[in-house]
Design a protein around this motif. Structure first.
Motif, PDB file in Angstrom:
ATOM      1  N   MET A  67       0.860  -1.255   0.070  1.00  0.00           N
ATOM      2  CA  MET A  67      -0.023   0.009  -0.038  1.00  0.00           C
ATOM      3  C   MET A  67       0.884   1.278  -0.052  1.00  0.00           C
ATOM      4  O   MET A  67       0.562   2.159  -0.679  1.00  0.00           O
ATOM      5  CB  MET A  67      -1.056  -0.013   1.274  1.00  0.00           C
ATOM      6  N   VAL A  68       1.993   1.251   0.746  1.00  0.00           N
ATOM      7  CA  VAL A  68       2.790   2.298   0.883  1.00  0.00           C
ATOM      8  C   VAL A  68       3.493   2.791  -0.397  1.00  0.00           C
ATOM      9  O   VAL A  68       3.741   3.838  -0.664  1.00  0.00           O
ATOM     10  CB  VAL A  68       3.723   2.221   2.055  1.00  0.00           C
ATOM     11  N   GLU A 126      -4.692   5.533   3.541  1.00  0.00           N
ATOM     12  CA  GLU A 126      -4.138   6.412   2.631  1.00  0.00           C
ATOM     13  C   GLU A 126      -4.291   7.805   2.653  1.00  0.00           C
ATOM     14  O   GLU A 126      -3.619   8.866   2.631  1.00  0.00           O
ATOM     15  CB  GLU A 126      -4.651   6.019   1.231  1.00  0.00           C
ATOM     16  N   ASN A 127      -5.691   7.958   3.399  1.00  0.00           N
ATOM     17  CA  ASN A 127      -6.086   9.364   3.430  1.00  0.00           C
ATOM     18  C   ASN A 127      -5.327  10.119   4.871  1.00  0.00           C
ATOM     19  O   ASN A 127      -4.763  11.095   4.525  1.00  0.00           O
ATOM     20  CB  ASN A 127      -7.470   9.789   3.788  1.00  0.00           C
ATOM     21  N   THR A 144      -7.888   0.184   4.084  1.00  0.00           N
ATOM     22  CA  THR A 144      -6.510   0.653   3.369  1.00  0.00           C
ATOM     23  C   THR A 144      -7.048   2.405   2.834  1.00  0.00           C
ATOM     24  O   THR A 144      -6.145   3.100   2.530  1.00  0.00           O
ATOM     25  CB  THR A 144      -6.180   0.048   2.319  1.00  0.00           C
ATOM     26  N   HIS A 145      -8.119   2.217   2.318  1.00  0.00           N
ATOM     27  CA  HIS A 145      -8.550   3.535   1.936  1.00  0.00           C
ATOM     28  C   HIS A 145      -8.487   4.821   2.777  1.00  0.00           C
ATOM     29  O   HIS A 145      -7.853   5.840   2.396  1.00  0.00           O
ATOM     30  CB  HIS A 145     -10.209   3.517   1.150  1.00  0.00           C
ATOM     31  N   THR A 198       1.325   4.531  -3.095  1.00  0.00           N
ATOM     32  CA  THR A 198       1.102   6.041  -2.876  1.00  0.00           C
ATOM     33  C   THR A 198       2.203   6.896  -3.461  1.00  0.00           C
ATOM     34  O   THR A 198       2.226   8.030  -3.110  1.00  0.00           O
ATOM     35  CB  THR A 198       0.867   6.019  -1.398  1.00  0.00           C
TER      36      THR A 198
END
Length: 807
Positions: A367-368, A404-405, A400-401, A371
């Motif tokens: 995930m990281v 991310e924020n 995860t959404h 981004t």
């Protein structure tokens, strides 16, 4: 006998022997009348030749009983055996006098401690002619003396036996004169090492240089006592926090003899006090955050309803006036403003921990890394981004959404703290939060976590700013450059996810924000790709809109109509059920979660599902109030569209829940679980379930979940009530705790199966079933706390079993 005591000189003086020889009248009178002394004459062969009143009182013999006997009869058996009487006479003959103390034998067999002076008698030629013995009873003096000695011995034992306190004496100049075992344990010096040294060596160099030791002695000498706390130094150089008392010791005439000093190591007490203060501060902060969270959650609900009306009507106008450039631009600006308001409301809900999260088990490394491009656009070219991922990174359960924020908000805060550019480091690592770390944190359990750290090289923050950093609307940025909700949103999201967040910052040295998310032992899933869809994704299905706010209802009806759907409407849950019972074909029930009236939306949806098994249900709300969200997560199988939503989001969500059965459908961001192809069909129809649970809160929660899953639930608070329910009607399932008043859940299950042999039993408890119990009936186990989907899986399996058995 103690020979040293025998040689102690008696202070009282016996009569002079020449006076005895001179036979003066006054001497005879004194001897005869005195009662404080036993005074008698001894012949050269040791016989008693005279006896006075003092002898009668002190030694217990009358003259007739004692005169003529050998004087050794007055000594104890041990003294006679040791030849003491003969030694006394010999000493008096040689030296003229013999002084001693020792035990004497009374006439009644008792003993007393005597001071004895034996004086030799000589004739006119100087020849030895006998002796005079003066005896005084000093038993009371001896007892007092022994009491003093015993007291001193006990005191020495007491002081030496104390190990929790350093107790020692100081000279008037402050030099150590003695040392107990507690001082040796606490300070680390032996008596040989420290006696004679100045006590200032126990102070830190800074305190010693400041004159603290001397001021302590001066205060004790002036006031009689000095008490203080401070750092002290052990022999090995380590320090401890000490409580110190110095008492001045004076002679009766006021002369200062020295000081008694008592030192106690209270380092643990000080640490406990500091921990208590930290815990109280953390509790206050948690209570403050909880109170603000409840307030913001309620505000967000009403705010989102207003935004929904605005957004829906603006989009309808935008569609109607799309050819008018002037109108389209202004409508676009208005929609942007609504989106900013929606973001603000979302941040308020996040801070208040009222978001409907959809967590999945993921490895954050992917995930990281995904981004990177997003952060590069947000941070600009002057910020260098470095990502450090530790090997063997654990999995975690998180939305995860939303994460991310959070990461984006932290990165933007870091960018603003580095106006001239700098370096941003994103770190992922495994972390263990032990008991000592979490002790002051009431809502953080010890255990294994995945740590996400964001570090900048910016201007940093002072402690008073760090303390308020998570407060909503608190910001150090100029007006118009920030809402003060970025860190607040991060705080609420992390707490709702069961994690921990902390800020480390120093002015001029940058800031680090560390997020700790609980480790998950489950297998990570692949993150689904996000797909873009055209706005006009409509259909010809019939949708029933249930909404109590007339403006929102009207707007939603128009939005759905534009998308091509047939739309029915209801103002409350009772009206909705009336429409559903009318027999009109309805494909989707689209209902607000929070509505006034006696019938709650989840119960209305459950009854609707019973009336129309094919019906799809979509909830919407600006604030769920835990009706379909528990522990911060949407209940299993529940679909939610959060207000305010766009027409595009509404269209996508409807097509998702109306997707072709049996065909895998990729979920868009924020949607529900993927529908799996080839799933074993579950027979329709509710199960009739009896829930036996003595905890009323757990009982109500279990029945509510069962009703939400479409089943019929009845309650029983003990085994007796459960058996009454079972005899009154038929049930498919008994869901029981193991621990019940009156009888255990196992005993209840056996009795219940005897009444209904086809009954399925589900044991739901925090305890394990005993290994030595054999069951001759169908049963399942659920370990509390269990998830809704776990309960649903068990009940679906029972439905299939009942269907196969031909129910």
């Amino acid at each position: 006998m103690d020979t040293q005591n025998r040689n102690v000189r008696m202070t009282a003086q016996a009569p002079d022997a020449t006076q005895w020889e001179a036979n003066d009248d006054w001497a005879r009178q004194w001897v005869a009348s005195t009662v404080d002394y036993s005074v008698f004459r001894i012949t050269t062969d040791g016989r008693i030749a005279s006896w006075n009143e003092g002898g009668i009182r002190i030694e217990g013999y009358r003259p007739a009983e004692i005169i003529g006997q050998h004087f050794s009869v007055l000594y104890t058996d041990d003294d006679r055996r040791d030849g003491i009487p003969e030694a006394v006479m010999e000493s008096a003959r040689r030296h003229g006098r013999h002084d001693s103390e020792g035990w004497r034998q009374r006439g009644d067999g008792g003993t007393f401690w005597a001071s004895v002076v034996t004086t030799a008698l000589r004739d006119r030629r100087g020849e030895f002619s006998g002796a005079v013995q003066v005896v005084r009873d000093v038993s009371e003096n001896r007892r007092s003396h022994e009491a003093v000695i015993e007291s001193e011995r006990r005191f020495r034992l007491l002081v030496q036996g104390v190990t929790d306190y350093a107790i020692f004496m100081l000279s008037p100049e402050g030099c150590v004169t003695n040392w107990n075992s507690g001082a040796r344990r606490i300070k680390g010096y032996t008596e040989e090492e420290i006696v004679g040294s100045h006590f200032s060596r126990f102070y830190t160099p800074e305190d010693a240089a400041a004159g603290l030791p001397q001021r302590g002695l001066q205060a004790a000498a002036r006031d009689g006592r000095f008490e203080a706390e401070g750092w002290r130094v052990r022999s090995d150089g380590t320090t401890f926090w000490a409580h110190v008392v110095i008492d001045a010791i004076y002679e009766d005439d006021g002369t200062l003899l020295g000081f008694a000093k008592i030192t106690q190591d209270i380092t643990e007490r000080r640490q406990a006090h500091e921990l208590l203060e930290k815990t109280q501060a953390a509790l206050f902060q948690a209570q403050k955050m909880e109170a603000i969270g409840k307030l913001t959650g309620g505000v967000a609900h009403d705010f989102n309803n207003v935004l929904q009306v605005l957004r829906g009507n603006l989009e309808l106008l935008e569609n109607r006036h799309s050819r008018d450039v002037w109108s389209r631009e202004r409508l676009a600006h208005a929609i942007d403003a609504v989106e900013r308001g929606a973001k603000l409301a979302s941040q308020l809900l996040a801070f208040g921990r009222r978001q409907a999260l959809r967590p999945v088990v993921v490895n954050l490394a992917a995930m990281v890394r995904g981004t990177d491009s997003m952060l590069a656009r947000a941070l600009g070219e002057t910020i260098n981004v470095e990502t450090v991922v530790a090997a063997g990174l654990w999995n975690t359960l998180v939305d995860t959404h939303q994460l991310e924020n959070v990461l984006l908000n932290l990165a933007i805060n870091a960018r603003d703290a580095m106006p001239g550019g700098g370096r941003l480091t994103i770190e992922l690592a495994n972390a263990m939060l032990d008991d000592r770390y979490v002790r002051p944190l009431s809502d953080v359990p010890a255990g294994q976590y995945v740590m996400l750290g964001v570090t900048d090289t910016g201007i940093g923050m002072p402690p008073e700013i760090v303390e308020r950093a998570f407060d909503p609307f608190f910001t150090t940025k100029p007006e118009g450059q920030g809402t003060g909700l970025g860190l607040s949103m991060a705080y609420g999201f992390v707490k709702q996810s069961g994690g921990h967040i902390r800020i480390y910052s120093e002015v001029g040295h940058g800031t680090t924000v560390r997020i700790y998310l609980p480790r998950s032992m489950d297998t990570a899933v692949d993150l689904l790709a996000r797909h873009e869809h055209p706005v006009k994704v409509g259909g010809r299905e019939t949708i029933l809109v249930v909404e109590d706010d007339a403006n929102v209802q009207s707007t939603v009806v128009d939005m759905l109509t534009e998308l091509g759907y047939s739309v029915l409407k209801a103002d409350n849950a009772e009206q909705a059920l009336t429409v559903l019972r009318s027999g009109i074909h309805i494909d989707v029930l689209f209902t607000d979660v929070v509505m006034p009236g006696p019938l709650r939306s989840p119960e209305m949806a459950r009854q609707a599902a019973l009336l129309l098994p094919h019906l799809k249900i979509l909830f919407t709300s600006g604030y769920t109030q835990n009706a379909i969200v528990h522990a911060g997560r949407l209940d299993a199988g529940v679909e939610l569209l959060s207000k305010p939503y766009s027409q595009e989001e509404l269209a996508h969500k409807l097509r998702y829940i109306l997707g072709t059965p049996g065909e895998a459908i990729a979920a868009t961001a924020g949607s529900g679980d993927t529908v799996q192809a080839g799933a074993v069909p579950v027979p329709e129809g509710p199960l009739h379930i009896l829930v036996a649970e003595d905890d009323t809160d757990s009982l109500d929660a279990a029945c509510e979940i069962l009703q939400m899953l479409g089943h019929d639930a009845a309650k029983a608070t003990d085994a007796t009530q459960a058996m009454e329910r079972l005899r009154a009607r038929r049930f498919d399932v008994l869901l029981t705790d193991l621990n019940l008043p009156g009888a255990s859940g196992i005993e209840l299950a056996k009795q219940a199966v005897a009444v209904h042999p086809r009954l399925h039993v589900v044991f739901a408890s925090g305890d394990e079933l005993p290994d030595n119990v054999l069951f001759d009936f169908s049963h399942n186990r659920l370990r509390k706390p269990y998830a809704v989907n776990e309960l649903d899986d068990v009940l679906r399996a029972i439905q299939r079993a009942l269907h196969a058995a031909g129910r």
